[in-house]
Design a protein around this motif. Structure first.
Motif, PDB file in Angstrom:
ATOM      1  N   LEU A 231       0.826  -1.197   0.000  1.00 12.65           N
ATOM      2  CA  LEU A 231       0.000   0.000   0.000  1.00 12.65           C
ATOM      3  C   LEU A 231       0.867   1.256   0.000  1.00 12.65           C
ATOM      4  O   LEU A 231       1.906   1.296   0.665  1.00 12.65           O
ATOM      5  CB  LEU A 231      -0.911   0.032   1.234  1.00 12.65           C
ATOM      6  N   ALA A 232       0.420   2.274  -0.713  1.00 12.78           N
ATOM      7  CA  ALA A 232       1.075   3.576  -0.669  1.00 12.78           C
ATOM      8  C   ALA A 232       0.512   4.338   0.531  1.00 12.78           C
ATOM      9  O   ALA A 232      -0.567   4.927   0.457  1.00 12.78           O
ATOM     10  CB  ALA A 232       0.820   4.349  -1.957  1.00 12.78           C
ATOM     11  N   LEU A 233       1.217   4.290   1.641  1.00 11.77           N
ATOM     12  CA  LEU A 233       0.728   4.912   2.872  1.00 11.77           C
ATOM     13  C   LEU A 233       1.026   6.411   2.857  1.00 11.77           C
ATOM     14  O   LEU A 233       2.058   6.844   2.341  1.00 11.77           O
ATOM     15  CB  LEU A 233       1.378   4.260   4.083  1.00 11.77           C
ATOM     16  N   PRO A 234       0.140   7.220   3.448  1.00  9.85           N
ATOM     17  CA  PRO A 234       0.380   8.664   3.466  1.00  9.85           C
ATOM     18  C   PRO A 234       1.574   9.051   4.326  1.00  9.85           C
ATOM     19  O   PRO A 234       2.200  10.088   4.091  1.00  9.85           O
ATOM     20  CB  PRO A 234      -0.927   9.239   4.020  1.00  9.85           C
ATOM     21  N   ASP A 235       1.903   8.240   5.323  1.00 12.42           N
ATOM     22  CA  ASP A 235       3.042   8.517   6.198  1.00 12.42           C
ATOM     23  C   ASP A 235       3.713   7.193   6.542  1.00 12.42           C
ATOM     24  O   ASP A 235       3.332   6.514   7.489  1.00 12.42           O
ATOM     25  CB  ASP A 235       2.601   9.236   7.465  1.00 12.42           C
ATOM     26  N   PHE A 236       4.709   6.821   5.763  1.00  7.60           N
ATOM     27  CA  PHE A 236       5.367   5.536   5.974  1.00  7.60           C
ATOM     28  C   PHE A 236       6.163   5.501   7.271  1.00  7.60           C
ATOM     29  O   PHE A 236       6.505   4.419   7.755  1.00  7.60           O
ATOM     30  CB  PHE A 236       6.293   5.211   4.805  1.00  7.60           C
ATOM     31  N   SER A 237       6.497   6.657   7.828  1.00  7.22           N
ATOM     32  CA  SER A 237       7.213   6.644   9.102  1.00  7.22           C
ATOM     33  C   SER A 237       6.337   6.090  10.221  1.00  7.22           C
ATOM     34  O   SER A 237       6.836   5.739  11.293  1.00  7.22           O
ATOM     35  CB  SER A 237       7.695   8.056   9.465  1.00  7.22           C
ATOM     36  N   GLU A 238       5.032   5.969   9.980  1.00  2.00           N
ATOM     37  CA  GLU A 238       4.119   5.407  10.970  1.00  2.00           C
ATOM     38  C   GLU A 238       3.611   4.024  10.564  1.00  2.00           C
ATOM     39  O   GLU A 238       2.691   3.485  11.181  1.00  2.00           O
ATOM     40  CB  GLU A 238       2.943   6.357  11.193  1.00  2.00           C
ATOM     41  N   ALA A 239       4.205   3.423   9.542  1.00  2.00           N
ATOM     42  CA  ALA A 239       3.801   2.075   9.142  1.00  2.00           C
ATOM     43  C   ALA A 239       4.079   1.106  10.286  1.00  2.00           C
ATOM     44  O   ALA A 239       5.187   1.077  10.826  1.00  2.00           O
ATOM     45  CB  ALA A 239       4.561   1.646   7.894  1.00  2.00           C
ATOM     46  N   PRO A 240       3.116   0.293  10.690  1.00  4.15           N
ATOM     47  CA  PRO A 240       3.355  -0.618  11.812  1.00  4.15           C
ATOM     48  C   PRO A 240       4.326  -1.720  11.441  1.00  4.15           C
ATOM     49  O   PRO A 240       4.209  -2.343  10.383  1.00  4.15           O
ATOM     50  CB  PRO A 240       1.957  -1.187  12.104  1.00  4.15           C
ATOM     51  N   GLY A 241       5.312  -1.962  12.300  1.00 11.04           N
ATOM     52  CA  GLY A 241       6.188  -3.111  12.132  1.00 11.04           C
ATOM     53  C   GLY A 241       5.679  -4.307  12.904  1.00 11.04           C
ATOM     54  O   GLY A 241       6.120  -5.438  12.692  1.00 11.04           O
ATOM     55  N   VAL A 242       4.733  -4.034  13.792  1.00  7.82           N
ATOM     56  CA  VAL A 242       4.087  -5.045  14.619  1.00  7.82           C
ATOM     57  C   VAL A 242       2.600  -4.725  14.620  1.00  7.82           C
ATOM     58  O   VAL A 242       2.213  -3.563  14.777  1.00  7.82           O
ATOM     59  CB  VAL A 242       4.630  -5.018  16.069  1.00  7.82           C
ATOM     60  N   GLY A 243       1.768  -5.734  14.421  1.00 10.15           N
ATOM     61  CA  GLY A 243       0.336  -5.494  14.329  1.00 10.15           C
ATOM     62  C   GLY A 243      -0.471  -6.341  15.291  1.00 10.15           C
ATOM     63  O   GLY A 243       0.058  -7.201  16.004  1.00 10.15           O
ATOM     64  N   GLU A 244      -1.779  -6.093  15.285  1.00 11.56           N
ATOM     65  CA  GLU A 244      -2.698  -6.851  16.128  1.00 11.56           C
ATOM     66  C   GLU A 244      -2.957  -8.227  15.517  1.00 11.56           C
ATOM     67  O   GLU A 244      -3.241  -8.344  14.327  1.00 11.56           O
ATOM     68  CB  GLU A 244      -4.032  -6.098  16.266  1.00 11.56           C
TER      69      GLU A 244
END
Length: 270
Positions: A231-244
């Protein structure tokens, strides 16, 4: 536990991850463009095997970060530098491997700080690892296996964060955005992150990054966190490296397994 509502999430302005979760809840493909990416990947297994010195030939070994009984996991969770180094060295000697592997999509016990609390589900911690970890000495040089454009280059200088971080965009189909994807590189040296700027083009074969030590990589054992994103995220600096864990099926679509790019066969965990 409060789940993300499935109605009205696809309204304008909703972030792509929330949109993907909504699509999945409605029985649709969370990431429609994943088909084109996986078609490309099927023809290119192992094409990133030159990423790290000796990766293709080295014996690999599984590093357990799931169980609190694992000495490496226990020391990592408490940010015990000496304990983590000693536990990893003992594991290497016992198992006889050169490069340690931390698995994609595994549920881990090491994410205990408040910054891993979910903002999508009430009362839930994020503990599902969305990338692949390759453990190697600090200073290990990485060679870019595929041309890319820099999207993010930053230092996240907090404990249990990424330290030096890059996000790169790859265009394997040369203009067909359906196959384009992003790579997230965490736990790099600060010098790596400061070397690049968004918009920089990096040619394949460039020695573009090096692994950071504890004081630069978020206070983890030296390793690379490699994560793919469709996905092209609007702010990749906040892309989760760990998820639910509850969203595991969605995470699999958004953040596919990097392993096939690295080797034509699965990385060993013996």
């Amino acid at each position: 536990m409060t789940t993300v509502p499935s109605n009205s999430l696809r309204a304008a302005g909703v972030d792509p991850i929330t949109d993907a979760i909504a699509r999945h809840q409605l029985g649709q493909a969370a990431v429609p463009q994943a088909v084109a990416f996986h078609a490309w990947l099927a023809q290119h297994h192992g094409c990133w095997s030159g990423l790290m010195p000796g990766l293709q030939q080295a014996r690999t070994g599984y590093v357990d970060l799931r169980s609190a009984e694992s000495p490496v996991a226990r020391a990592s969770a408490t940010m015990d530098r000496a304990g983590a180094v000693a536990a990893y060295a003992a594991l290497q000697q016992q198992a006889g491997f050169a490069i340690g592997v931390g698995d994609w999509m595994e549920q881990r016990c090491v994410y205990q700080s408040e910054n891993y609390r979910s903002t999508r589900l009430d009362g839930v911690m994020r503990d599902c690892h969305l990338g692949l970890d390759l453990f190697a000495p600090a200073g290990t040089v990485l060679t870019l296996p595929q041309a890319a454009e820099v999207v993010v280059a930053e230092v996240r200088d907090e404990r249990l964060d990424y330290g030096g971080m890059l996000v790169l965009r790859h265009d394997p189909a040369q203009g067909d955005d359906r196959a384009a994807f992003y790579s997230i590189w965490g736990h790099l040296s600060h010098r790596t992150a400061r070397r690049w700027r968004p918009g920089d083009a990096i040619a394949a074969g460039t020695q573009f990054a090096e692994l950071g030590d504890f004081d630069e990589n978020g206070w983890w054992l030296p390793h690379l966190h490699l994560q793919l994103c469709l996905l092209a995220l609007p702010d990749f600096s906040e892309a989760p490296g760990v998820g639910e864990l509850a969203f595991a099926e969605v995470w699999r679509d958004i953040f596919p397994d990097p392993t096939p790019l690295l080797l034509s066969a699965p990385l060993g965990k013996d």
